[in-house]
Design an enzyme around this catalytic site. Structure first.
Site, PDB file in Angstrom:
ATOM      1  N   ASP A 108      -3.970 -11.080  22.718  1.00  0.00           N
ATOM      2  CA  ASP A 108      -5.241 -11.470  22.134  1.00  0.00           C
ATOM      3  C   ASP A 108      -4.957 -11.926  20.704  1.00  0.00           C
ATOM      4  O   ASP A 108      -3.883 -11.671  20.153  1.00  0.00           O
ATOM      5  CB  ASP A 108      -6.190 -10.272  22.159  1.00  0.00           C
ATOM      6  CG  ASP A 108      -7.556 -10.599  21.584  1.00  0.00           C
ATOM      7  OD1 ASP A 108      -8.113 -11.652  21.958  1.00  0.00           O
ATOM      8  OD2 ASP A 108      -8.044  -9.829  20.748  1.00  0.00           O
ATOM      9  N   ASP A 146      -7.756 -12.600  17.561  1.00  0.00           N
ATOM     10  CA  ASP A 146      -8.525 -11.989  16.484  1.00  0.00           C
ATOM     11  C   ASP A 146      -8.528 -10.468  16.625  1.00  0.00           C
ATOM     12  O   ASP A 146      -8.854  -9.935  17.686  1.00  0.00           O
ATOM     13  CB  ASP A 146      -9.963 -12.521  16.488  1.00  0.00           C
ATOM     14  CG  ASP A 146     -10.708 -12.188  15.211  1.00  0.00           C
ATOM     15  OD1 ASP A 146     -10.054 -12.083  14.164  1.00  0.00           O
ATOM     16  OD2 ASP A 146     -11.934 -12.025  15.256  1.00  0.00           O
ATOM     17  N   ASP A 177      -6.749  -5.456  21.207  1.00  0.00           N
ATOM     18  CA  ASP A 177      -7.403  -4.442  20.367  1.00  0.00           C
ATOM     19  C   ASP A 177      -8.663  -3.903  21.019  1.00  0.00           C
ATOM     20  O   ASP A 177      -9.272  -2.965  20.512  1.00  0.00           O
ATOM     21  CB  ASP A 177      -7.771  -5.053  19.010  1.00  0.00           C
ATOM     22  CG  ASP A 177      -8.833  -6.129  19.139  1.00  0.00           C
ATOM     23  OD1 ASP A 177      -8.613  -7.109  19.887  1.00  0.00           O
ATOM     24  OD2 ASP A 177      -9.900  -6.004  18.506  1.00  0.00           O
TER      25      ASP A 177
END
Length: 307
Positions: A28, A30, A245
């Site tokens: 991922d 951001d 995240d």
């Protein structure tokens, strides 16, 4: 009972064995690699270290507001590197899905979204007017395009009653296709008392108005990994590491596809949350538990210096 290991607690031999267990990295962006326009310290260096160790790296994001070329500019500027084909976003997924399923290129797609979507559509798209205004009960003058046979719902900062009316009307046509890039409820904003609605709120509005559910393209659904596999046949699930995240998108994508998973603590979910899931009896929580955890992706640099 599923459990998560902290990478920082592993011995050198265990870290080496772990690194030798995967050939492909899907990460991922951001919250993992960067926050806004700034790289998270150490993240560019570890991504390049992955490549130096012979691992293929793919950037996978649910963000549909940017074309892959814009992401390519960003990863180059921030020092991550990689090729255009290494970037898998939901705007690209939408165009690829239509291509792979044989969508009639003489027809049009109505987009509730941004230019990130429409730039991926080289042949078929019907861009809605962003300033369209309709009074309730006075919409008879609206003209619907007879060639539209699909609707894509994505992040749209200019969503309006007019767009919902058109999208729902097109989706009432027999055989029409309804796609959504993702259903993320919110964009995380740390340290501020504001809630930024995510794509899921736009998708829910279109879905409610149309009275039907979409085919969801982005994480945690399998299509993102399946596209990587189709474009790169050598990619093997059990030898692929998914880094994220956010458990309900990134980690769950890994679980859904049989990938190894690594969570970082620089974005949405924390290790404390993982511990809550570990002590829960809810099977849905079990599916959110990553295999590995590290506070920051760049912290891997010192741990793999011996490799």
């Amino acid at each position: 009972m599923a459990s998560c290991k902290k990478v920082s607690a592993l011995q050198k031999e265990q870290i080496q064995a772990w690194f030798e267990s995967f050939d492909t990295v899907m990460t991922d962006c951001d919250g993992v690699l960067w926050t806004g326009s700034e790289a998270i310290p150490g993240s560019p260096e570890i991504i390049n270290r992955f490549r130096a160790l012979g691992k293929r790296v793919f950037y996978v994001t649910n963000n549909s507001t940017k074309h892959r070329r814009e992401y390519k500019d960003k990863v180059d500027k921030l020092g991550f590197g990689g090729d255009l084909e290494d970037i898998i976003g939901t705007a690209y997924l939408a165009a690829t899905y239509l291509e792979d399923t044989g969508f009639d290129k003489t027809k049009k797609v109505y987009v509730v979204g941004s230019s990130g979507i429409t730039q991926e559509f080289l042949v078929w798209f019907f861009q809605p007017d962003p300033d369209g205004h309709v009074e309730l009960g006075n919409h008879g003058h609206l003209k619907l395009d007879s060639e539209v046979t699909a609707v894509i719902a994505a992040m749209d900062l200019h969503i309006s009653f007019s767009k919902l009316l058109k999208a729902a009307s097109y989706l009432s046509r027999p055989g029409s296709l309804f796609l959504a890039t993702n259903t993320d409820a919110q964009f995380p904003v740390k340290g501020k008392e504001i809630v930024v609605p995510g794509t899921g709120s736009m998708v829910a509005a279109v879905s409610t108005a149309a009275g039907r559910d979409p085919i969801i393209l982005g994480k945690p659904n399998k299509l993102m990994f399946e596209i990587v596999q189709r474009r790169h046949p050598g990619v093997v699930p059990e030898r692929t590491l998914m880094i994220g995240d956010r458990a309900d998108t990134d980690i769950l994508l890994g679980k859904n596809c049989g990938l190894q998973t690594l969570m970082v603590g620089t974005g949405v979910h924390s290790f404390e949350k993982v511990e809550e899931w570990e002590s829960s009896s809810d099977p849905e929580h079990t599916r959110l538990i990553p295999d590995m955890y590290i506070d920051r992706l760049g912290d891997l640099l010192d741990l793999v210096s011996h490799l």
